[in-house]
Write an enzyme that holds these catalytic residues in place. Structure first.
Site, PDB file in Angstrom:
ATOM      1  N   ARG A  98      -2.949  13.437   1.613  1.00  0.00           N
ATOM      2  CA  ARG A  98      -3.985  12.697   2.340  1.00  0.00           C
ATOM      3  C   ARG A  98      -3.551  12.417   3.781  1.00  0.00           C
ATOM      4  O   ARG A  98      -4.357  11.994   4.602  1.00  0.00           O
ATOM      5  CB  ARG A  98      -4.301  11.386   1.617  1.00  0.00           C
ATOM      6  CG  ARG A  98      -4.895  11.588   0.236  1.00  0.00           C
ATOM      7  CD  ARG A  98      -4.913  10.280  -0.550  1.00  0.00           C
ATOM      8  NE  ARG A  98      -5.726   9.262   0.081  1.00  0.00           N
ATOM      9  CZ  ARG A  98      -5.637   7.965  -0.190  1.00  0.00           C
ATOM     10  NH1 ARG A  98      -4.756   7.524  -1.086  1.00  0.00           N
ATOM     11  NH2 ARG A  98      -6.425   7.101   0.413  1.00  0.00           N
ATOM     12  N   HIS A 135      -2.195   1.029  -5.931  1.00  0.00           N
ATOM     13  CA  HIS A 135      -3.264   0.758  -6.893  1.00  0.00           C
ATOM     14  C   HIS A 135      -2.684   0.078  -8.137  1.00  0.00           C
ATOM     15  O   HIS A 135      -3.352  -0.720  -8.793  1.00  0.00           O
ATOM     16  CB  HIS A 135      -3.957   2.058  -7.323  1.00  0.00           C
ATOM     17  CG  HIS A 135      -4.792   2.679  -6.252  1.00  0.00           C
ATOM     18  ND1 HIS A 135      -4.266   3.512  -5.291  1.00  0.00           N
ATOM     19  CD2 HIS A 135      -6.118   2.597  -5.996  1.00  0.00           C
ATOM     20  CE1 HIS A 135      -5.232   3.900  -4.480  1.00  0.00           C
ATOM     21  NE2 HIS A 135      -6.367   3.374  -4.887  1.00  0.00           N
ATOM     22  N   LYS A 166      -6.362   4.198   8.442  1.00  0.00           N
ATOM     23  CA  LYS A 166      -5.739   3.480   7.326  1.00  0.00           C
ATOM     24  C   LYS A 166      -4.392   4.122   6.990  1.00  0.00           C
ATOM     25  O   LYS A 166      -4.180   5.286   7.308  1.00  0.00           O
ATOM     26  CB  LYS A 166      -6.676   3.471   6.113  1.00  0.00           C
ATOM     27  CG  LYS A 166      -7.004   4.841   5.522  1.00  0.00           C
ATOM     28  CD  LYS A 166      -8.060   4.707   4.427  1.00  0.00           C
ATOM     29  CE  LYS A 166      -8.300   6.025   3.717  1.00  0.00           C
ATOM     30  NZ  LYS A 166      -9.407   5.943   2.735  1.00  0.00           N
ATOM     31  N   HIS A 167      -3.442   3.358   6.437  1.00  0.00           N
ATOM     32  CA  HIS A 167      -3.486   1.995   5.920  1.00  0.00           C
ATOM     33  C   HIS A 167      -2.456   1.182   6.708  1.00  0.00           C
ATOM     34  O   HIS A 167      -1.258   1.396   6.521  1.00  0.00           O
ATOM     35  CB  HIS A 167      -3.147   1.957   4.446  1.00  0.00           C
ATOM     36  CG  HIS A 167      -3.952   2.910   3.600  1.00  0.00           C
ATOM     37  ND1 HIS A 167      -3.707   4.270   3.545  1.00  0.00           N
ATOM     38  CD2 HIS A 167      -5.016   2.693   2.779  1.00  0.00           C
ATOM     39  CE1 HIS A 167      -4.558   4.849   2.707  1.00  0.00           C
ATOM     40  NE2 HIS A 167      -5.372   3.921   2.242  1.00  0.00           N
ATOM     41  N   ASP A 174     -15.413   6.445   0.969  1.00  0.00           N
ATOM     42  CA  ASP A 174     -14.152   7.149   1.254  1.00  0.00           C
ATOM     43  C   ASP A 174     -14.434   8.647   1.250  1.00  0.00           C
ATOM     44  O   ASP A 174     -14.354   9.291   0.212  1.00  0.00           O
ATOM     45  CB  ASP A 174     -13.107   6.858   0.169  1.00  0.00           C
ATOM     46  CG  ASP A 174     -12.647   5.417   0.156  1.00  0.00           C
ATOM     47  OD1 ASP A 174     -11.860   5.052   1.046  1.00  0.00           O
ATOM     48  OD2 ASP A 174     -13.038   4.666  -0.751  1.00  0.00           O
ATOM     49  N   ASP A 188      -7.995  -2.944   2.189  1.00  0.00           N
ATOM     50  CA  ASP A 188      -8.122  -1.954   1.127  1.00  0.00           C
ATOM     51  C   ASP A 188      -8.729  -2.704  -0.064  1.00  0.00           C
ATOM     52  O   ASP A 188      -8.867  -3.940  -0.046  1.00  0.00           O
ATOM     53  CB  ASP A 188      -6.748  -1.364   0.782  1.00  0.00           C
ATOM     54  CG  ASP A 188      -6.839   0.032   0.184  1.00  0.00           C
ATOM     55  OD1 ASP A 188      -7.930   0.417  -0.279  1.00  0.00           O
ATOM     56  OD2 ASP A 188      -5.814   0.736   0.163  1.00  0.00           O
ATOM     57  N   ARG A 231     -16.272  11.343  -1.995  1.00  0.00           N
ATOM     58  CA  ARG A 231     -17.275  10.661  -2.823  1.00  0.00           C
ATOM     59  C   ARG A 231     -18.616  11.392  -2.797  1.00  0.00           C
ATOM     60  O   ARG A 231     -19.407  11.256  -3.721  1.00  0.00           O
ATOM     61  CB  ARG A 231     -17.485   9.214  -2.343  1.00  0.00           C
ATOM     62  CG  ARG A 231     -16.227   8.418  -2.109  1.00  0.00           C
ATOM     63  CD  ARG A 231     -15.354   8.295  -3.335  1.00  0.00           C
ATOM     64  NE  ARG A 231     -14.225   7.408  -3.090  1.00  0.00           N
ATOM     65  CZ  ARG A 231     -13.119   7.392  -3.811  1.00  0.00           C
ATOM     66  NH1 ARG A 231     -12.967   8.222  -4.825  1.00  0.00           N
ATOM     67  NH2 ARG A 231     -12.132   6.552  -3.528  1.00  0.00           N
TER      68      ARG A 231
END
Length: 594
Positions: A198, A241, A228-229, A129, A314, A137
């Site tokens: 985002r 999450h 996404k998403h 990601d 995801d 990352r």
């Protein structure tokens, strides 16, 4: 580092016999032949993209070996590949995969070597990601760009394409060939806890244009982009999450809003699309999450939108997909819904065996698995993984974090900073009349794990621009004592910069008391631009959209007058006391000199 000859030998001639050209479906006959020689266990493994701890495929640190044994039942990435024959591996900072670019390249090569040495070995699709902004990352010295909402504020498709091209080149150089970016969600809910900055913004057409530009950049650089998403996560007040969000849009609103960027991405030839763990009753009344919905993934995405690329879930460890079904049912139902890649299940053993059992019991056919594996292998072929699975240290040195790339990131960031308030022309600050600057505010953990803290970055940048700047972190919920300490420090400063982060009552108190000192106060939203609605008395306000160094340095140059504020709001900001009233509309942004 293994040579190309080693690759061909290790893969038992697979790469040599394919001689893949990368054209759409031209190699399907050869790919189907490959699939026909795979065992059922190998086919099941090819569907999974899994995390693994460690900086090395064969010799991770003991703590990472222990974590792998606990969560996966193997010691290393190489052992995981040998046991489960996974088709993909995802890198995370917290899994200690991404220390530095040369280490990442070695890890990628070790993973490829471990897979290609297996009987009928296939190259692994390594993913991560790397959205930029608040989700990264791979950190410094790689080039870090502004996040999506900042790019939305800049409004330049050229900049979005440049971001994708440079970021794609750097990812490919370290062996990452699939990036879970860009975010195609249209953020129409200011309370959205998981998307927010985002997203490129709240206007479907603008989001679509920037999504397709980034896709062109990434895929032109040889890295698979991922929209996404799906079918759209932009209007939620629940983080998937930790919970199970419900989207209440009508089918008509979905067509006009959420669907627009995904349609554009599909027309642009997007390589992969990631599903959302959300309930969308207007598209599927069953109560299932979109990730497990046949009407949404096969009916709408495959059927109505005509998408035949790779569909990746995801993370299957997220609560939104685990609320209704057990971890053994989720991967099976996802495949039945139309998914190709199963991302990061909580237990690979449970998920892998559940899919295997579903085929043996007749719930899933082997032909259904073959459909997804063909799409995955087509993507690997298109990315050149059969011919060139390995990367080189020379390529890392030539490509990652070069001065030209870093300068481009700074230029792009400079076009995103948005000036929302500037009473009595507080900004730009003059280093001769206001030489001593106090920087206070929140210091959230760095998105990339390598930058920050924000107050320190701003203070350093302002000092380099000729000010004498001091950092005094006050946190996201400053206590009365912390506020008092900041107010006392302000008495000795000529101006105060305060970073706000998803503003809280305590942050609001801090800003109000700093304003009451009579010192010029400049607030900078280092995450959501909506913070400004809570601060009607602040004389100057900038939106930076994130707290990564590149955005904070750009904000410092704007504060110092070394750069003009050129960003425009990509989302509306409503009044705090009357959310139905727009305080600052889309497209709003002040300039110096007026």
């Amino acid at each position: 580092m293994p040579s190309r000859r080693t690759v061909l030998a290790a893969s038992a001639g697979v790469a040599a016999s394919l001689a893949l050209s990368g054209t759409a479906h031209a190699n399907d006959k050869k790919l189907r032949s490959l699939i026909s020689r795979m065992t059922l266990e190998e086919k099941v493994g090819q569907l999974f993209v899994m995390r693994v701890y460690g900086h090395s495929a064969t010799a991770p640190d003991q703590a990472d070996i222990d974590a792998n044994l606990k969560e996966i039942g193997v010691r290393t990435a190489a052992e995981m590949i040998a046991r489960y024959r996974v088709g993909g591996i995802i890198y995370f900072t917290w899994a200690h995969n991404t220390r530095d670019p040369h280490q990442i390249a070695d890890l990628s090569n070790g993973i490829q070597q471990a897979s290609l040495r297996q009987p009928r070995g296939l190259p692994v699709l390594v993913s991560t990601d790397q959205e930029h902004g608040i989700v990264c990352r791979v950190g410094e010295p790689a080039t870090l760009f502004p996040g999506a909402m900042a790019i939305g504020a800049g409004g330049s498709r050229k900049d979005a394409r440049t971001l994708g091209r440079i970021a794609g080149q750097e990812l490919r150089a370290i062996g990452i060939r699939q990036n879970y970016s860009p975010v195609a969600d249209v953020n129409v809910n200011p309370a959205n806890p998981v998307i927010g900055v985002r997203s490129f913004g709240s206007e479907a057409g603008a989001v679509a244009g920037l999504v397709t530009a980034e896709v062109a950049g990434y895929q032109g650089a040889g890295v698979a982009a991922t929209a996404k998403h799906f079918p759209g996560h932009g209007d939620t007040a629940v983080d998937s999450h930790y919970g199970f969000p419900v989207i209440t849009h009508s089918r008509e609103l979905w067509e006009k809003l959420d669907a627009v960027p995904f349609r554009s991405a599909i027309r642009a030839g997007i390589d992969s699309i990631m599903t959302a763990h959300i309930q969308f009753p207007a598209l599927d009344a069953s109560g299932d999450p979109a990730t497990l919905s046949h009407p949404i993934l096969t009916g709408i995405l495959r059927g109505e939108l005509g998408y035949d690329g790779v569909v990746v879930t995801d993370s299957l460890g997220m609560e939104g997909v685990r609320t209704k079904y057990g971890d053994d049912r989720v991967p099976v139902l996802a495949l039945k819904a139309g998914v190709d890649q199963l991302l990061n299940p909580p237990s690979l053993d449970v998920a892998w065996n559940a899919v295997l059992k579903a085929v043996r019991d007749g719930e899933l056919t082997e032909a259904r698995l073959d459909e997804s594996i063909l799409r995955i292998l087509r993507l690997k072929a298109r990315l050149g993984l059969f011919e060139e699975p390995y990367v080189s240290h020379g390529g890392v040195t030539r490509t990652v974090g070069t001065p030209a790339h870093l300068a481009e990131a700074d230029r792009i960031a400079e076009r995103t900073t948005t000036l929302l308030v500037n009473e009595k022309r507080v900004l730009p600050l003059n280093r001769r009349t206001h030489p001593k600057v106090l920087v206070v505010g929140a210091d959230p953990a760095s998105p990339s794990g390598t930058t920050g803290p924000p107050t320190g970055v701003l203070a350093t940048a302002l000092t380099e621009l000729g000010f004498t700047a001091t950092a005094l972190p006050t946190g996201t919920s400053p206590s009365a004592a912390t506020v008092a300490r900041a107010v006392a420090a302000a008495q000795d400063a000529d101006a105060v910069i305060v970073g706000t982060y998803n503003i809280t009552a305590a942050q609001k108190t801090l800003v109000e008391q700093l304003v009451a000192t009579g010192r010029p106060v400049v607030a900078v939203a280092i995450r959501n631009p909506y913070d400004v609605a809570q601060l009607p008395t602040v004389p100057a306000y900038l939106a930076a959209y994130s707290w990564t160094d590149v955005e904070l340095r750009a904000a410092a140059r704007v504060i110092a007058g070394r750069a003009a504020p050129r960003g425009r709001l990509p989302v509306p900001v409503q009044r705090a006391d009357d959310p139905a009233t727009v305080l600052y509309p889309v497209g709003y942004g002040l300039a110096y000199g007026r």
